[in-house]
Design an enzyme around this catalytic site. Structure first.
Site, PDB file in Angstrom:
ATOM      1  CB  ALA A   1      34.731 -10.439  -9.254  1.00 33.14           C
TER       2      ALA A   1
ATOM      3  CD  GLU B   1      25.018  -0.410   3.816  1.00 35.03           C
ATOM      4  OE1 GLU B   1      26.129  -0.464   3.391  1.00 35.03           O
ATOM      5  OE2 GLU B   1      24.234  -1.401   3.903  1.00 35.03           O
TER       6      GLU B   1
ATOM      7  CG  HIS C   1      28.525  -7.875   9.619  1.00 38.36           C
ATOM      8  ND1 HIS C   1      27.561  -7.257  10.392  1.00 38.36           N
ATOM      9  CD2 HIS C   1      28.205  -7.017   8.477  1.00 38.36           C
ATOM     10  CE1 HIS C   1      26.653  -6.585   9.844  1.00 38.36           C
ATOM     11  NE2 HIS C   1      26.972  -6.275   8.577  1.00 38.36           N
TER      12      HIS C   1
ATOM     13  NE  ARG D   1      31.051  -3.044   7.595  1.00 41.00           N
ATOM     14  CZ  ARG D   1      30.622  -3.661   6.718  1.00 41.00           C
ATOM     15  NH1 ARG D   1      30.909  -4.995   6.280  1.00 41.00           N
ATOM     16  NH2 ARG D   1      29.385  -3.652   6.042  1.00 41.00           N
TER      17      ARG D   1
ATOM     18  CG  HIS E   1      31.186  -9.029   6.713  1.00 40.59           C
ATOM     19  ND1 HIS E   1      30.132  -9.939   6.163  1.00 40.59           N
ATOM     20  CD2 HIS E   1      30.656  -7.875   6.132  1.00 40.59           C
ATOM     21  CE1 HIS E   1      29.456  -9.069   5.617  1.00 40.59           C
ATOM     22  NE2 HIS E   1      29.834  -8.030   5.503  1.00 40.59           N
TER      23      HIS E   1
ATOM     24  CD  GLU F   1      35.473 -10.794   0.269  1.00 39.07           C
ATOM     25  OE1 GLU F   1      34.263 -10.926   0.031  1.00 39.07           O
ATOM     26  OE2 GLU F   1      35.783 -11.035   1.545  1.00 39.07           O
TER      27      GLU F   1
ATOM     28  NE  ARG G   1      33.420  -4.268   3.132  1.00 38.44           N
ATOM     29  CZ  ARG G   1      32.271  -4.847   3.114  1.00 38.44           C
ATOM     30  NH1 ARG G   1      31.580  -4.600   1.798  1.00 38.44           N
ATOM     31  NH2 ARG G   1      31.732  -5.240   3.884  1.00 38.44           N
TER      32      ARG G   1
ATOM     33  CB  SER H   1      33.115  -5.171  -1.140  1.00 42.85           C
ATOM     34  OG  SER H   1      31.901  -5.180  -0.514  1.00 42.85           O
ATOM     35  CG  LEU H   2      28.255  -6.103  -3.691  1.00 38.33           C
ATOM     36  CD1 LEU H   2      26.685  -5.437  -3.379  1.00 38.33           C
ATOM     37  CD2 LEU H   2      28.418  -7.500  -4.388  1.00 38.33           C
TER      38      LEU H   2
HETATM   39  C1  LIG Z   1      26.695 -11.941   4.144  1.00 42.19           C
HETATM   40  C2  LIG Z   1      27.338 -10.728   3.269  1.00 42.19           C
HETATM   41  C3  LIG Z   1      26.645  -9.739   3.045  1.00 42.19           C
HETATM   42  C4  LIG Z   1      27.511  -8.916   2.313  1.00 42.19           C
HETATM   43  N1  LIG Z   1      26.958  -7.425   2.069  1.00 42.19           N
HETATM   44  C5  LIG Z   1      27.646  -6.847   1.347  1.00 42.19           C
HETATM   45  C6  LIG Z   1      26.780  -5.566   0.963  1.00 42.19           C
HETATM   46  O1  LIG Z   1      25.742  -5.160   1.258  1.00 42.19           O
HETATM   47  N2  LIG Z   1      27.373  -4.585   0.069  1.00 42.19           N
HETATM   48  C7  LIG Z   1      28.507  -5.023  -0.348  1.00 42.19           C
HETATM   49  O2  LIG Z   1      29.442  -4.365  -1.288  1.00 42.19           O
HETATM   50  N3  LIG Z   1      29.365  -6.132   0.221  1.00 42.19           N
HETATM   51  C8  LIG Z   1      28.946  -7.157   0.929  1.00 42.19           C
HETATM   52  N4  LIG Z   1      29.375  -8.003   1.046  1.00 42.19           N
HETATM   53  C9  LIG Z   1      30.649  -8.383   0.447  1.00 42.19           C
HETATM   54  C10 LIG Z   1      30.580  -8.726  -0.864  1.00 42.19           C
HETATM   55  O3  LIG Z   1      29.451  -9.410  -1.016  1.00 42.19           O
HETATM   56  C11 LIG Z   1      31.785  -9.779  -1.376  1.00 42.19           C
HETATM   57  O4  LIG Z   1      32.863  -8.791  -1.200  1.00 42.19           O
HETATM   58  C12 LIG Z   1      31.547  -9.736  -2.967  1.00 42.19           C
HETATM   59  O5  LIG Z   1      30.301 -10.385  -3.361  1.00 42.19           O
HETATM   60  C13 LIG Z   1      32.682 -10.377  -3.281  1.00 42.19           C
HETATM   61  O6  LIG Z   1      32.731 -10.821  -4.791  1.00 42.19           O
HETATM   62  P1  LIG Z   1      33.671 -11.754  -5.736  1.00 42.19           P
HETATM   63  O7  LIG Z   1      33.071 -11.980  -6.882  1.00 42.19           O
HETATM   64  O8  LIG Z   1      35.117 -11.275  -5.385  1.00 42.19           O
HETATM   65  O9  LIG Z   1      33.634 -13.095  -4.718  1.00 42.19           O
HETATM   66  P2  LIG Z   1      32.471 -14.076  -4.459  1.00 42.19           P
HETATM   67  O10 LIG Z   1      31.097 -13.584  -4.652  1.00 42.19           O
HETATM   68  O11 LIG Z   1      32.658 -14.705  -3.016  1.00 42.19           O
HETATM   69  O12 LIG Z   1      32.645 -15.365  -5.333  1.00 42.19           O
HETATM   70  C14 LIG Z   1      33.752 -16.119  -5.351  1.00 42.19           C
HETATM   71  C15 LIG Z   1      33.478 -17.246  -6.214  1.00 42.19           C
HETATM   72  O13 LIG Z   1      34.618 -18.157  -6.429  1.00 42.19           O
HETATM   73  C16 LIG Z   1      34.379 -19.576  -6.295  1.00 42.19           C
HETATM   74  N5  LIG Z   1      35.472 -19.957  -5.538  1.00 42.19           N
HETATM   75  C17 LIG Z   1      36.238 -19.984  -4.405  1.00 42.19           C
HETATM   76  N6  LIG Z   1      37.499 -20.618  -4.671  1.00 42.19           N
HETATM   77  C18 LIG Z   1      37.100 -21.315  -5.635  1.00 42.19           C
HETATM   78  C19 LIG Z   1      38.167 -22.286  -6.326  1.00 42.19           C
HETATM   79  N7  LIG Z   1      39.192 -22.903  -5.723  1.00 42.19           N
HETATM   80  N8  LIG Z   1      37.865 -22.961  -7.496  1.00 42.19           N
HETATM   81  C20 LIG Z   1      36.895 -22.535  -8.159  1.00 42.19           C
HETATM   82  N9  LIG Z   1      36.027 -21.489  -7.609  1.00 42.19           N
HETATM   83  C21 LIG Z   1      36.210 -21.016  -6.498  1.00 42.19           C
HETATM   84  C22 LIG Z   1      33.183 -19.461  -5.359  1.00 42.19           C
HETATM   85  O14 LIG Z   1      32.462 -20.829  -5.176  1.00 42.19           O
HETATM   86  C23 LIG Z   1      32.468 -18.222  -5.584  1.00 42.19           C
HETATM   87  O15 LIG Z   1      31.701 -18.540  -6.866  1.00 42.19           O
HETATM   88  C24 LIG Z   1      28.676  -9.202   1.930  1.00 42.19           C
HETATM   89  C25 LIG Z   1      29.314 -10.273   2.057  1.00 42.19           C
HETATM   90  C26 LIG Z   1      28.517 -11.297   2.808  1.00 42.19           C
HETATM   91  C27 LIG Z   1      29.138 -12.668   3.044  1.00 42.19           C
END
Ligand SMILES: Cc1cc2nc3c(=O)[nH]c(=O)nc-3n(C[C@H](O)[C@H](O)[C@H](O)COP(=O)(O)OP(=O)(O)OC[C@H]3O[C@@H](n4cnc5c(N)ncnc54)[C@H](O)[C@@H]3O)c2cc1C
Length: 538
Positions: free
Chosen positions: A16, A117, A237, A283, A344, A368, A379, A384-385
């Site tokens: 994001a 899936e 998960h 799931r 998860h 997220e 979900r 989510s991606l």
């Molecule tokens: C093992 C695993 C497998 C998954 N597989 C899938 C999949 O196949 N398909 C799918 O759609 N989703 C999947 N998901 C879920 C998906 O990966 C996440 O929901 C999505 O990547 C969230 O993206 P985001 O950018 O919101 O947050 P994130 O990718 O979690 O990024 C959050 C960022 O914020 C930073 N951060 C946190 N707190 C602070 C702070 N206080 N100050 C500064 N920085 C901070 C972190 O360091 C990180 O860089 C999976 C998740 C996991 C854990």
């Protein structure tokens, strides 16, 4: 210490945050702050893929319907329609950036290989073998690093949002940010702030999430007065690798999509007893079934068996999982994998509108950390991606229009006041309390809940929060202490939401109200600061 204001302050560098930064940097200055190194995020660990209508035989209507079915009556239809229909365009952008999604065996320009899936009625998961998140993040980081108007602050942690009252209500002008290497709190001001800080899996003892997922964004927004919602819907998960040396390694649902069977340790399959779609059930149904099998029979784990499929196919389709299991002497082509469920994905979060805007002007949330209304009570896998990229774009569009109309620059904010705080040498207290919260949440607020367990958890968390408050005001802040405070807040908010919902629906299952009650509970659970016992329909 104040730094010159920027146009966009983005907190978090997952899919994001990076997607938004790239778009915003076309015309504006951007600062990304991220708690660890740039790639460390939930996004980078995503295995299965990103869902989108890609096959001509598939349709938006089918993807919308699958999402609504998973969401168990709480999805916001306008959001579902927007995310599903805008998905293909956003994925084309990821491809244009250089993301290499897997193609069907054949030539290099063969069609993309679409995975299947649980909960999906069509093959629609674009993936990069079994390390999709890593590939997307690689491409995004490469592009972000080429943008001169993006400043990247690694090892910097958002502490609290800077808010002030403005002509049309409260406004956010940036954040206090802790430099984790110097332990200095900086005042970063911006005309637009975007929370992209991801999820909160670390609030539970077992989680698939990396260490950065401590719910900081959620807690920051809540403290600033933004409503949060639907936190009772934490997705577990079903299948994390169970091994004393393995640290939260997830075994992708795509294995079940490709025919893996869940078995008791003795070898008997059991999913058909729980759902007509057996291993391809949503799931939460699978996670609850495993939880029940483990608790009823006292199993420490169950088994996931795909050894009946061709070994070459398995090595090619799941290379990372294959390699990782082998590190623990498990050859998935020959034997079943021991698995347990783990926290998860947080479906709820900071309440936003269809543009990712929150209740505070100039403050957005995407990914997220946000509750957009897409997921409802559960979900759909790989949505989510997709939500993160679609909402990063929507935030960008809204914020660009806003910045063009409103040209004001941030007011002056006083620097962080460390008060009389002295250095904290009582790390053991932080570690102990952290463990206590995670175990408490696992035991009392886990996959199956009850009113008594929730009451007990609420009383204990209130005491813990009192202790943390004491600590917070008496010692210099550190990253660990801030995370602990945020985890306790997230725990409190999950318990509050779970206690309010007196029914079972989607990911929330309580023994005291096992039925779904549409008449009274067919709406979001919204909680706000200082309204501990109230909720409103969202
Ligand atoms: C093992 C695993 C497998 C998954 N597989 C899938 C999949 O196949 N398909 C799918 O759609 N989703 C999947 N998901 C879920 C998906 O990966 C996440 O929901 C999505 O990547 C969230 O993206 P985001 O950018 O919101 O947050 P994130 O990718 O979690 O990024 C959050 C960022 O914020 C930073 N951060 C946190 N707190 C602070 C702070 N206080 N100050 C500064 N920085 C901070 C972190 O360091 C990180 O860089 C999976 C998740 C996991 C854990």
């Amino acid at each position: 210490m104040s730094t010159p204001p920027v146009d966009y302050l983005i907190i978090g560098s997952g899919i994001a945050g990076l997607s938004l930064a790239l778009k915003a940097a076309r015309h504006h200055s951007v600062t990304i702050v991220t708690k660890d190194r740039l790639p460390e995020s939930n996004s980078a660990y995503a295995q299965g893929g990103i869902a989108s209508v890609w096959d001509p035989e598939d349709s938006f209507a089918a993807h919308i319907q699958d999402t609504l079915t998973a969401g168990a009556g709480l999805c916001h239809l306008d959001v579902v329609e927007a995310v599903v229909s805008e998905g293909p365009e956003r994925i084309h952008e990821l491809i244009a950036l250089g993301t290499n999604f897997s193609r069907r065996p054949g030539s290099e320009d063969a069609e993309y290989d679409l995975g299947m899936e649980g909960g999906h009625s069509h093959r629609r998961i674009l993936h990069a073998s079994d390390a999709t998140g890593q590939e997307i993040i690689r491409a995004l980081i490469a592009a972000v690093r080429q943008q001169p108007s993006i400043t990247i602050l690694e090892k910097h942690m958002g502490v609290d949002l800077l808010t002030a009252s403005g002509p049309s209500g409260s406004e956010c002008w940036g954040a206090y940010v802790l430099d984790l290497e110097t332990n200095q709190v900086k005042t970063l001001t911006a005309r637009v702030t975007a929370l992209c800080a991801g999820g909160a899996g670390k609030v539970y003892l077992y989680t698939s999430n990396p260490d950065v997922a401590t719910g900081d964004g959620l807690a920051m927004a809540y403290r600033a007065g933004v409503p949060v919602a639907n936190l009772e819907f934490f997705q577990f998960h079903p299948t994390c690798l169970f091994h004393p040396r393995a640290r939260s390694f997830l075994i992708s649902e795509a294995l079940r999509g490709e025919g893996a069977i869940l078995r008791r340790p003795g070898g008997a399959p059991f999913m058909a007893q729980y759902h007509p779609r057996a291993e391809l059930a949503p799931r939460d149904v699978v996670a609850r079934a495993i939880d029940r099998e483990m608790k009823t029979h006292g199993f420490p784990h169950v088994l996931l068996d795909i050894s009946h499929r061709d070994a070459d196919f398995l090595r090619q389709r799941f290379p990372s999982i294959f390699r990782h299991c082998l590190e623990f002497d498990i050859d998935l082509t020959k034997e079943p994998i021991p698995v347990v469920p783990a926290a998860h994905y947080l479906c709820g979060g900071v309440v936003t509108d269809l543009h990712g805007a929150t209740a505070i002007n100039r403050l957005y949330a995407a990914g997220e950390v946000a509750m957009t209304g897409l997921h409802g009570a559960n979900r759909l896998a790989s949505n989510s991606l997709l939500e993160a990229v679609v909402f990063a774009h929507r935030v960008f569009c809204h914020a660009e229009t806003f910045l063009a109309i409103d040209t004001r620059t941030p007011p002056a904010f006083s620097d962080w006041n460390p008060g009389q705080a002295v250095s904290n040498d009582e790390m053991v207290v932080v570690t102990h309390t952290w463990e206590e919260i995670r175990r408490l949440m696992w035991n009392y607020v886990g996959i199956v809940r009850s009113t008594r367990r929730l009451d007990r958890a609420r009383r204990r968390i209130a005491l813990i929060q009192e202790e943390i408050r004491d600590y917070y005001w008496n010692f210099l802040v550190t990253g660990d202490l801030l995370e602990l405070r945020n985890l306790a807040t997230v725990a409190e908010l999950i318990i509050r939401c779970a206690s309010l919902r007196r029914e079972s629906r989607g990911l929330h299952y309580t023994l005291d109200y096992p039925e779904t009650n549409d008449q009274h509970w067919g709406h979001d659970t919204v909680v706000e600061l200082d309204q501990a016992n109230n909720h409103t329909a969202g």
